[in-house]
Design a protein around this motif. Sequence first.
Motif, PDB file in Angstrom:
ATOM      1  N   ARG A  55       3.512   6.404  14.552  1.00 41.40           N
ATOM      2  CA  ARG A  55       2.299   6.078  15.318  1.00 41.40           C
ATOM      3  C   ARG A  55       1.146   5.610  14.447  1.00 41.40           C
ATOM      4  N   ASP A 103       2.083   0.229  21.197  1.00 39.85           N
ATOM      5  CA  ASP A 103       0.725   0.769  21.228  1.00 39.85           C
ATOM      6  C   ASP A 103      -0.026   0.052  22.344  1.00 39.85           C
ATOM      7  N   GLU A 160       9.649  10.806  13.182  1.00 42.27           N
ATOM      8  CA  GLU A 160       8.786  10.002  12.297  1.00 42.27           C
ATOM      9  C   GLU A 160       8.816  10.557  10.874  1.00 42.27           C
TER      10      GLU A 160
END
Lengths: 534, 150
Positions: A376, B25, B74
């Motif tokens: 992110r 996003d 991640e």
Amino acid sequence: MSGNERVDVLIIGSGASGAAVAWSLAETKMRILCLEQGDWMKSTDFPTNGRDWEARRYGDFDIFPNRRGRDTDYPVNDDNSPMKVANFNGVGGGTVIYTAHWPRMHPSDFKVKSLDGVADDWPIDYWALERFYEENDRMMGVSGLPGDPGVPPRNPPMPPIPLGKTGSHYGRAMNRLGWHWWPSDTTIATTPYEGRAQCINLGHCTPGCAQGAKASTDITYWPLAIRAGVELRTRCRVREITTDEHGMAAGAIYYDADGKEHFQPAEVVIVACNGVGTPRLLLNSASGRFPNGLANSSGLVGRNLMLHPWPMISGYVEETLDGGRAPITNLWSKQFYETDTSRGFVRGYTLQFNRGMGPANQAITSAAAGQLPWGRDHHRVYREMFEHRVGIGVACDDLPEEHNRVTLDPGLKDSHGIPAPKIDYAISDNTRRMMEHGIARAEEILTAAGAKRLFCSRTALNSPGHLLGTARMGSDPERSVVNEWGRCHDVKNLFIVDGSVFVTGGGVNPTSTIQAVALYIADQMKQRLANLFD
Amino acid sequence: MGNDSLSAAEIDALREIAGTMVPADAALGVPGADDPAILADIVKSIGRDLPLVRKALAEIAARSFGSLDRDKREALINDMYASRGAPIVALGRVVLGAYYRDDRVLLALKQEARAPFPKGYTLEQGDWALLDAVRGRPPLWRDDRRELAK
């Protein structure tokens, strides 16, 4: 094996030096043939024609032959080297994929023994090459700005590439530090020049120029040489140079595009295969008379390889700069080029200031540097980097050392079964001290420019892979391979004209000097035609 | 498993991994690397990197990627990438090479979605007056003729 009609001059390799020597010798009206293992390039094939232009830098236009892997390439075993070999096999050779940065070596580079007590002097000096540098600048078409106090006077025929936002940003930082900087000379045309269109800023110039603004010898020297009668035969891979009963070069055995073996007889053979390809060919040409390789009585064929260690220091500023929408070459600084022993090393380096990168390359290189996270946070960090990048290369003088060498790999072969080159190379202590000094100065500059997130890649990325020194020039047959005008000491009708003959490498991109030396050797040959083999 | 392309199962795994590496996003208006068009471009672009990409997918799967939550996925990708292994670096290069040529991604970056040639781009001249501080300085280069004549 088929036999071909005898030629007066056989040139092996059509790159920077082979093209220049072919063009220069064409006026003699001798029958001249050049054998090139690659193809002609088409401007429509270059990456910037397509949307995948950045990705192709890591594929069929990679500067490293092992990665590129075209069927015209040969493999190189570089496992025992921290630096990789860059080349291109096609008409134009390495000039197809170089950055077109165009510094000359300095006068002091030719006299390092006399001036600094290291390595050896060249048997010729800068001033003997000066008029060939000038001639080559006109032939290749150089853009630059006269008046640089960092280098000897020169007269680029075209104005420099604009400073842009990035160059101005660097200039302000360098002025704050009080250090030398100047717009780089480049062979990218900034105006229409001898049939070439001017640069329209397609981005990084390395993987070929679709516009034809970057000077590669397929579009500069070769059209003129061919018009003057030189024959250029592509897809011809030379296996070995043969000799006759008198120890003179008789010609070369090569494979054509169909794999058929030919013998090409010649009165004179000129080798122009670069600092790795040339020693490979000479070592592959061993015979009963020349058991250690052709022209190798000194034992120096393949030795003294110089690769130019080239740390790259980058960072990111707040201001939006030029990004990758322009040639990457921008400015140079000669502030630390000449020897100052108080720095703890001899010789010196050029600082080379670069512009940014395209969107994909920015992501790929910053991820590889560990600066761009996955997940992110990726987009936020990327937006702080893209078009904010500044980067300085430290082009280090790489003094010759005999243990740095090219040999024949005992197992690795190319697609024709010809033994491939093996590289053994280590960076010297002097060069390591030079690298660290240059890295520290580059960090000072980038800090003065307001850059953050500084990152240094010492050798892994952006290694130039310049190939120099492996058949050095000199007057002593025991300490050199060719004499002061490029003729092999051992074989009097065999000449070498590429970067192999360099005695030292300087701290600059070498193509300008490679071609000046080739033109100088061609001129010497023309002056001595009546007694060339005496 | 095909020899010259990823299998359907490998493509499914790649979708999950690519979407973790470069997620969509909404605020920036960009798709993730798992977007169908981008994923198809990634798969089509693997080419010579197929053995390395295939190995990367296997190495990631071997570390229970599928059972991890988003944060741990991640972290796993970032940890593996930090090792600089050839497989994960190749995977990253292929993903980024395709992602950063997608029209939507380029437009969000205020880039024109086109090849550089033939239109090219404009480079402004910059501030040439900055060079006034350098012009006229004494030569920095050593003149060997003068030094060796001493």
